[in-house]
Design an enzyme around this catalytic site. Structure first.
Site, PDB file in Angstrom:
ATOM      1  N   PHE A 117       0.855  -1.184   0.000  1.00  0.00           N
ATOM      2  CA  PHE A 117       0.000   0.000   0.000  1.00  0.00           C
ATOM      3  C   PHE A 117       0.894   1.238   0.000  1.00  0.00           C
ATOM      4  O   PHE A 117       1.718   1.421   0.891  1.00  0.00           O
ATOM      5  CB  PHE A 117      -0.923   0.042   1.222  1.00  0.00           C
ATOM      6  CG  PHE A 117      -1.799   1.266   1.222  1.00  0.00           C
ATOM      7  CD1 PHE A 117      -2.892   1.359   0.376  1.00  0.00           C
ATOM      8  CD2 PHE A 117      -1.511   2.350   2.051  1.00  0.00           C
ATOM      9  CE1 PHE A 117      -3.684   2.499   0.348  1.00  0.00           C
ATOM     10  CE2 PHE A 117      -2.298   3.491   2.035  1.00  0.00           C
ATOM     11  CZ  PHE A 117      -3.391   3.565   1.177  1.00  0.00           C
ATOM     12  N   ASP A 134       9.238   2.721   1.690  1.00  0.00           N
ATOM     13  CA  ASP A 134       8.075   3.498   2.115  1.00  0.00           C
ATOM     14  C   ASP A 134       7.935   3.281   3.614  1.00  0.00           C
ATOM     15  O   ASP A 134       7.454   2.245   4.069  1.00  0.00           O
ATOM     16  CB  ASP A 134       6.833   3.013   1.355  1.00  0.00           C
ATOM     17  CG  ASP A 134       5.557   3.712   1.826  1.00  0.00           C
ATOM     18  OD1 ASP A 134       5.567   4.318   2.917  1.00  0.00           O
ATOM     19  OD2 ASP A 134       4.541   3.623   1.104  1.00  0.00           O
ATOM     20  N   LYS A 177       2.564  10.012   8.252  1.00  0.00           N
ATOM     21  CA  LYS A 177       1.905   9.621   9.497  1.00  0.00           C
ATOM     22  C   LYS A 177       2.565  10.238  10.746  1.00  0.00           C
ATOM     23  O   LYS A 177       2.353  11.386  11.035  1.00  0.00           O
ATOM     24  CB  LYS A 177       1.810   8.095   9.571  1.00  0.00           C
ATOM     25  CG  LYS A 177       0.899   7.551   8.462  1.00  0.00           C
ATOM     26  CD  LYS A 177       0.354   6.179   8.715  1.00  0.00           C
ATOM     27  CE  LYS A 177      -0.830   5.908   7.810  1.00  0.00           C
ATOM     28  NZ  LYS A 177      -0.509   5.341   6.496  1.00  0.00           N
TER      29      LYS A 177
HETATM   30  C1  LIG Z   1      -0.710   5.630   5.101  1.00  0.00           C
HETATM   31  C2  LIG Z   1       0.279   5.139   4.132  1.00  0.00           C
HETATM   32  C3  LIG Z   1       0.474   5.781   2.889  1.00  0.00           C
HETATM   33  C4  LIG Z   1      -0.372   6.945   2.435  1.00  0.00           C
HETATM   34  O1  LIG Z   1      -0.197   8.067   3.238  1.00  0.00           O
HETATM   35  P1  LIG Z   1      -1.301   9.241   3.164  1.00  0.00           P
HETATM   36  O2  LIG Z   1      -0.807  10.263   4.124  1.00  0.00           O
HETATM   37  O3  LIG Z   1      -2.605   8.619   3.564  1.00  0.00           O
HETATM   38  O4  LIG Z   1      -1.335   9.725   1.763  1.00  0.00           O
HETATM   39  C5  LIG Z   1       1.457   5.294   2.048  1.00  0.00           C
HETATM   40  N1  LIG Z   1       2.211   4.242   2.395  1.00  0.00           N
HETATM   41  C6  LIG Z   1       2.061   3.603   3.571  1.00  0.00           C
HETATM   42  C7  LIG Z   1       2.961   2.460   3.909  1.00  0.00           C
HETATM   43  C8  LIG Z   1       1.077   4.016   4.473  1.00  0.00           C
HETATM   44  O5  LIG Z   1       0.910   3.361   5.619  1.00  0.00           O
END
Ligand SMILES: *Cc1c(COP(=O)(O)O)cnc(C)c1O
Length: 399
Positions: free
Chosen positions: A134, A219, A248
């Site tokens: 994700f 990520d 986050k």
């Molecule tokens: C939450 C998340 C995203 C997206 O971040 P947003 O601030 O919602 O755009 C991307 N990658 C990972 C691993 C995430 O947990």
């Protein structure tokens, strides 16, 4: 005020929300419109590292908002310079571009990798990503994600994101062509249900990408800033990637994210990247306060210890109720229920005053504030015990 009196019809219906309106938060606790209190193990979706409205965030916002809020990203401001320096001092990277969301940070990573490929690899642009990954909800981030629910949406997708399998090096090797510029993954697949990229896999991937002249992009939007008990998730494997994205917890509850890269990869030229609110001093001031608190002596050790405590407690519940695996790192933990009762568990828990997340129908995810107390952990475990008993009895009654 009753729930029905709120103008919910004016918001786009993008997900099924419970009939509650949250009005106040303090640490690990949230209060709804009727004054009911909830113990929060969702925390803004793994965002609020110090819980709701902590002094560390409130004071930074108050102080900075009196000084300077938005001078324009075309000018330097002191909080963003200080935060960038702090991030590079504490990591293996050298330069930072601030964004307003994780997806936007990942968009920046795709662009940086493609630019680097254009300059160094004859226009190679493909980034190998992973099944169940994700990476966010912009069009390119959805294209890079491996969520099957995204597959049919918003076609045509952005091309250039072939998909390998986590912890399967051969599946990555098989996808490498002269179009490949890099490999991107989450050190722990959070949204998929807390699946860990093993330290051995990350080390092999680092070696493979180095041998083949490819970028390794992590990520760390969910794993960064202390969530796993280390400041960055990649540290567990002892590797040094080329690019990292943060989001986050970096803002401790406010919108702040970042694209972070080594000198060798930081190749944006003027005009390649930007954004109106990017690196504004108000959010950066919060980021500085969060980093200061997360890096306070001993803090990350307490995250690790509290994570081990919650994990042990969940393993106890799993054994008692005949459930499945408990896995995770630090305070990012999942419990397999081995039955599709997770949505019902979430509902019963909410009724009982406990907020949980079910990333899949048979799985619970726990992402509390990093400063969760042992009492709060015990309270959660006690509540969950009762809720599991009820959900399992209902499930048995249906058969
Ligand atoms: C939450 C998340 C995203 C997206 O971040 P947003 O601030 O919602 O755009 C991307 N990658 C990972 C691993 C995430 O947990």
């Amino acid at each position: 005020m009753t729930f029905e009196a709120f103008p919910t019809h004016a918001l786009m219906e993008i997900t099924s929300r419970p009939p509650l309106v949250f009005v106040r938060g303090e640490g690990s606790w949230l209060w709804d419109h009727e004054g009911k209190r909830y113990l929060d193990f969702v925390q803004g979706w793994a965002v609020n590292c110090f819980g709701h409205s902590p002094a560390v965030v409130v004071n930074a916002l108050a102080e900075q908002s009196r000084k300077l809020i938005t001078p324009s990203p075309a000018f330097y401001n002191e909080p963003s310079l200080r935060l960038a320096r702090r991030i590079v001092e504490e990591s293996c990277y050298h330069q930072v571009f601030f964004t307003n969301s994780g997806a936007e940070a990942n968009e920046g990573a795709f662009k940086l990798a493609r630019k680097w490929g254009a300059l160094n690899k004859a226009g190679a642009y493909e980034i190998i990503t992973f099944v169940d990954a994700f990476h966010g909800r912009t069009l390119a981030a959805m294209s890079a994600s491996g969520k099957t629910a995204f597959d049919a949406l918003f076609e045509p997708k952005v091309p250039g994101f072939p998909r390998a399998r986590l912890n399967d090096l051969a599946s990555v090797e098989n996808l490498i062509t002269d179009k490949t510029v890099g490999v991107m993954l989450e050190p722990i697949q959070g949204e998929a249900g807390v699946f860990i990229a093993t330290d051995a896999f990350l080390r092999d991937l680092r070696e493979l990408t180095r041998q083949r002249g490819l970028l390794l992009i992590v990520d760390e939007i969910q794993t960064g800033v202390g969530r796993t008990g280390k400041l960055w998730g990649y540290e567990h494997a002892g590797i040094e990637p080329d690019i990292m994205t943060l989001g986050k917890m970096l803002g401790g509850g406010v919108p702040l994210a970042a694209l972070v890269a080594t000198d060798a990869v930081s190749c944006f030229a003027h005009g390649d990247q930007g954004g109106t609110f990017n690196g504004n001093p108000l959010m950066a001031a919060v980021g500085n306060a969060v980093m200061e608190a997360v890096l306070a002596p001993g803090f990350l050790q307490t995250v690790e210890a509290r994570g081990a405590y919650v994990t042990k407690g969940l393993a106890g519940l799993s054994a008692r109720h005949g459930l499945g695996e408990v896995r995770g790192r630090g305070l990012l933990i999942a419990l397999d229920l081995n039955k599709e009762i997770a949505p019902r568990v979430v509902e019963l828990a909410r009724d009982a005053g406990l907020l949980l997340n079910a990333p899949r129908p048979s799985m619970l995810r726990f992402m509390p504030a990093l400063n969760l107390s042992q009492d709060e952990a015990d309270t959660m475990l006690g509540m969950l015990d009762g809720v599991l008993k009820q959900a399992l009895a209902e499930d048995a009654g249906k058969k």
